[in-house]
Design an enzyme around this catalytic site. Structure first.
Site, PDB file in Angstrom:
ATOM      1  CE1 TYR A 124      84.665  57.556  30.088  1.00  0.00           C
ATOM      2  CE2 TYR A 124      85.617  55.375  29.688  1.00  0.00           C
ATOM      3  CZ  TYR A 124      84.625  56.333  29.933  1.00  0.00           C
ATOM      4  OH  TYR A 124      83.001  55.921  29.778  1.00  0.00           O
ATOM      5  CE  LYS A 191      74.916  69.601  30.650  1.00  0.00           C
ATOM      6  NZ  LYS A 191      73.451  69.533  30.239  1.00  0.00           N
ATOM      7  CG  ASP A 224      71.601  67.892  28.333  1.00  0.00           C
ATOM      8  OD1 ASP A 224      72.436  68.314  27.486  1.00  0.00           O
ATOM      9  OD2 ASP A 224      71.115  68.479  29.206  1.00  0.00           O
ATOM     10  CG  ASP A 248      81.888  54.352  27.253  1.00  0.00           C
ATOM     11  OD1 ASP A 248      81.352  53.351  26.595  1.00  0.00           O
ATOM     12  OD2 ASP A 248      82.332  54.280  28.367  1.00  0.00           O
TER      13      ASP A 248
END
Ligand code: NAD
Length: 365
Positions: A124, A191, A224, A248
């Site tokens: 972002y 991740k 995930d 988000d």
């Protein structure tokens, strides 16, 4: 004491929700002086920017703001005013509590998760390179020279960056929040198995900060896997600390777990400034229909009252909202089963009923 608070009504359903919320906050008995400011697309013609300097000055001076949602054009057009506000004011921590309320249609019971999202970095950052542009070609050549990876020359690029300073600040915020709110566990979402440097750094910092809080349990979960775990057993989770993008996405998922965007509040905190807003957007298809649920913005108002130290008023408004939801009358369409939506109230009428409840409820001494 009178609190001077910046109020940004927003666009789409924003103005209806903001007006309803303002009336309900006034009805708590706490004295507000509302410094009403405008931001968004309709300001471009008047001021040349969707985020006028005056809005930033007002928030910097008042240090507290509450806002309705603001539309962001998809793909083209101006950058998100919401992201701009967080960046300009260095509102580095986004807090999104998601809790099941009795009476809300939801597949789950007893969810009580708080998402803490880093607000200033990651994908972002707004640093992007357009397909085919000269600087994009230069960047692609640089990447090939420096890193050896081949990037298709036709690509557009977006830069993700993660710093140890911002990671430490947000993880510390999550632990401090956990400690001061009687929470038992903080989970870092990442991740790092794929993004070994960027997310790897976030994880390394999170693990290090965690050692300073031995009273709070800590674990880390790959994003995930976290999405699946939240859907299958959300009760295992308590406070989730996430870099910007995952935060988000995870917070919308958590809003879904507790029955939807209509009741999910949010807060953005900086060192000495705070901005409160619902998680949801401007839902343009409902603009001007007096239909949208104002409760997410009102629950954001509860967070604001707590921030101001008005705990008793916050508790009263929280209770008025929770009781109204539990009774299942006097609510908007989204909190009713489809077969009962004919008896839904409008945005403004929900506020009227809440004001009646607040004014009828005894003030705790
Ligand atoms: P959205 O949250 O506006 O709406 C998605 C759907 O959720 C709506 O169609 C509606 O069915 C439901 N919904 C949302 N708020 C509701 C409410 N208060 N009451 C009842 N139902 C509600 O998401 P979107 O359609 O993806 O985004 C619309 C615009 O809002 C976009 O321009 C987006 O960039 C912007 N946005 C702004 C903010 C913000 O101001 N902080 C946040 C998210 C999205």
């Amino acid at each position: 004491m009178t609190y001077k608070v910046t109020l940004i009504r927003g666009d789409g359903i924003g103005p209806e929700l903001a007006d309803a919320t303002r009336r309900v906050l006034d009805a708590t008995g706490v004295a507000f002086e509302w410094d009403v400011q405008q931001a968004g697309a309709d300001q471009i013609e008047k001021t040349g920017t969707p985020l006028p300097q005056q809005v930033l000055d007002s928030i910097r001076s008042n240090k507290v703001a509450i806002k309705g949602p603001i539309t962001t054009p998809v793909g083209t057009g101006f950058r998100s005013v919401n992201v701009g506000l967080r960046k300009e004011l260095n509102l580095y921590a986004c807090l999104r509590p998601c809790k099941t309320y009795k009476g809300v249609q939801s597949r789950y019971e007893n969810v009580d998760v708080v998402v803490v999202r880093e607000n200033t970095e990651d994908l972002y950052s707004g640093i992007e390179f357009a397909r085919g542009a000269e600087n994009t070609q230069q960047m692609i050549r640089q990447i090939e020279q420096l890193e050896g990876s081949r990037v298709p020359p036709s690509s557009a690029l977006a830069i993700k960056f993660i710093s140890p300073e911002a990671s430490e600040r947000i993880v510390r915020f999550a632990f401090e929040y956990a400690r001061s709110h009687g929470r038992r566990k903080v989970s870092a979402v990442h991740k790092a198995n794929i993004m070994k440097h960027a997310d790897g750094l976030f994880l390394e910092v999170a693990r290090s900060v965690a050692t300073e809080y031995p009273d709070i349990e800590f674990n880390d979960v790959i994003v995930d896997n976290m999405m699946m775990q939240l859907v299958q057993k959300p009760e295992l989770y308590d406070v989730l600390v996430c870099p910007n993008l995952y935060g988000d996405i995870v917070s919308d998922l958590c809003a879904g777990l507790v029955g939807g965007l209509g009741i999910a509040p949010g807060a953005n905190y900086g060192e000495d400034t705070a901005l409160f807003e619902p998680i949801h957007g401007s839902a343009p298809k409902y603009t001007g229909q007096n239909r949208a649920n104002p409760m997410a913005m009102m629950f954001s108002g509860v967070l604001m009252l707590r921030h101001l130290g008005e705990t008793e008023a916050a508790d009263r408004l929280d209770r008025a909202l929770s009781e109204t939801i539990a009774e299942g009358k006097n609510v908007t369409y989204d909190l009713l089963p489809v077969s009962e939506r004919h008896r839904a109230l409008g945005t403004s009428e929900v506020a009227d009923k809440l004001i009646e409840r607040l004014q009828g409820s005894p003030v705790a001494l």
